[in-house]
Design an enzyme around this catalytic site. Structure first.
Site, PDB file in Angstrom:
ATOM      1  N   CYS A  70       0.859  -1.183   0.000  1.00 17.45           N
ATOM      2  CA  CYS A  70       0.000   0.000   0.000  1.00 17.45           C
ATOM      3  C   CYS A  70       0.893   1.230   0.000  1.00 17.45           C
ATOM      4  O   CYS A  70       1.651   1.445   0.949  1.00 17.45           O
ATOM      5  CB  CYS A  70      -0.869  -0.014   1.255  1.00 17.45           C
ATOM      6  N   CYS A 179      -0.493   3.658  -6.758  1.00 15.03           N
ATOM      7  CA  CYS A 179      -1.429   3.038  -5.816  1.00 15.03           C
ATOM      8  C   CYS A 179      -1.595   1.613  -6.312  1.00 15.03           C
ATOM      9  O   CYS A 179      -1.793   1.391  -7.514  1.00 15.03           O
ATOM     10  CB  CYS A 179      -2.772   3.771  -5.819  1.00 15.03           C
TER      11      CYS A 179
HETATM   12  N1  DGL Z   1      -3.798   0.426  -2.435  1.00 20.24           N
HETATM   13  C1  DGL Z   1      -3.396   1.422  -1.521  1.00 20.24           C
HETATM   14  C2  DGL Z   1      -2.293   2.308  -2.032  1.00 20.24           C
HETATM   15  O1  DGL Z   1      -1.447   1.810  -2.754  1.00 20.24           O
HETATM   16  C3  DGL Z   1      -4.468   2.066  -0.688  1.00 20.24           C
HETATM   17  C4  DGL Z   1      -5.510   2.800  -1.399  1.00 20.24           C
HETATM   18  C5  DGL Z   1      -6.608   3.331  -0.476  1.00 20.24           C
HETATM   19  O2  DGL Z   1      -7.163   2.581   0.310  1.00 20.24           O
HETATM   20  O3  DGL Z   1      -6.898   4.531  -0.604  1.00 20.24           O
HETATM   21  O4  DGL Z   1      -2.203   3.453  -1.692  1.00 20.24           O
END
Ligand code: DGL
Length: 248
Positions: A70, A179
């Site tokens: 994440c 993301c």
């Molecule tokens: N997939 C995550 C990232 O890479 C989190 C996205 C989220 O929950 O806003 O930031």
């Protein structure tokens, strides 16, 4: 030893899926913290507190090596996590993602990510420290994670991305999907951005290529609704994936 993987949801599942496919005998425990998704629209303090609880859950399950799948958590909580859990080995996604640029001859990069990741400036800072001649433009797509988690149609997702980018953004010669959810909208991005698109999936697989894994079973957990998580994975990956609901 089991390796933990954490994200707010399906983005981390993409990384889990790629790791599990590449190293099928290794044991991975993937936690989709969907109750708290999207992380990107919360405050840094909220994410630090959420991250601390999630890592404590892994620790209580005897896991001491964790992939922070994440970008948002990496951007605002990794330093605190390293202080709070000195005995845990953390793998970050941002640095290996940016490192890929060293082998590509790009001069202007567009980074798209959650609001909190863009506010932290982590991509621009990391790119500048490695490749100071690259010009970076950063754009937040604050509703995209919800649209992906909500299984919105490709047309809605494409329309949303288009409405946040201007013609000049499309003139960059590379696009970083900052993301882990965004590769799930790859078709939409490809239909809009015709130059090189860079994500974090394969690079995280490469990170473990020399690791001597102990054999074990892999499991997926969610903090929200196990039936819906199973449905999401079925829709997006065409896989029958069981999830166990946990309280963190
Ligand atoms: N997939 C995550 C990232 O890479 C989190 C996205 C989220 O929950 O806003 O930031």
């Amino acid at each position: 030893m089991t390796i933990g993987i954490i994200d707010s949801g399906l983005g981390g599942y993409s990384i889990y899926h790629a790791l599990h496919k590449a190293y099928p005998k290794a044991a991975f425990h993937f936690l989709a913290d969907q109750r708290n998704a999207p992380y990107g629209n919360k405050t840094a303090e909220e994410i630090k507190s959420i991250a601390h609880k999630n890592i404590a859950w892994f620790k209580s399950n005897g896991i001491n090596e964790i992939v922070i799948a994440c970008n948002t958590m990496n951007a605002v909580a990794l330093d605190t996590l390293k202080t709070d859990f000195p005995d845990i080995k953390f793998h970050d996604v941002v640095y290996p993602t940016v490192k890929q640029l060293e082998h590509l001859k790009l001069s202007k990069i567009l980074v798209v990510a959650t609001r909190l990741t863009i506010q932290s400036d982590i991509y621009a800072r990391t790119i500048q420290s490695l490749l100071p001649n690259i010009k970076v433009t950063s754009i937040a797509l604050p509703d995209l994670v919800q649209k992906i988690e909500g299984l919105n149609s490709i047309d809605e997702i494409t329309g949303y991305i288009e409405s946040n980018l201007c013609e000049k953004d499309l003139l960059n010669d590379g696009l970083i999907l900052g993301c882990t959810h965004y590769p799930l909208a790859q078709d939409s991005f490809e239909s809009i951005f015709k130059q090189r698109i860079i994500d974090s999936i394969q690079v995280m697989v490469e990170l473990f290529k020399d690791k001597k894994f102990e054999e074990g079973e892999s499991h997926c957990f969610t903090t929200k609704d196990e039936a819906y998580a199973k449905h999401q994975v079925h829709q997006l990956f065409q896989i029958e994936q069981e999830f166990t609901k946990i309280e963190v």
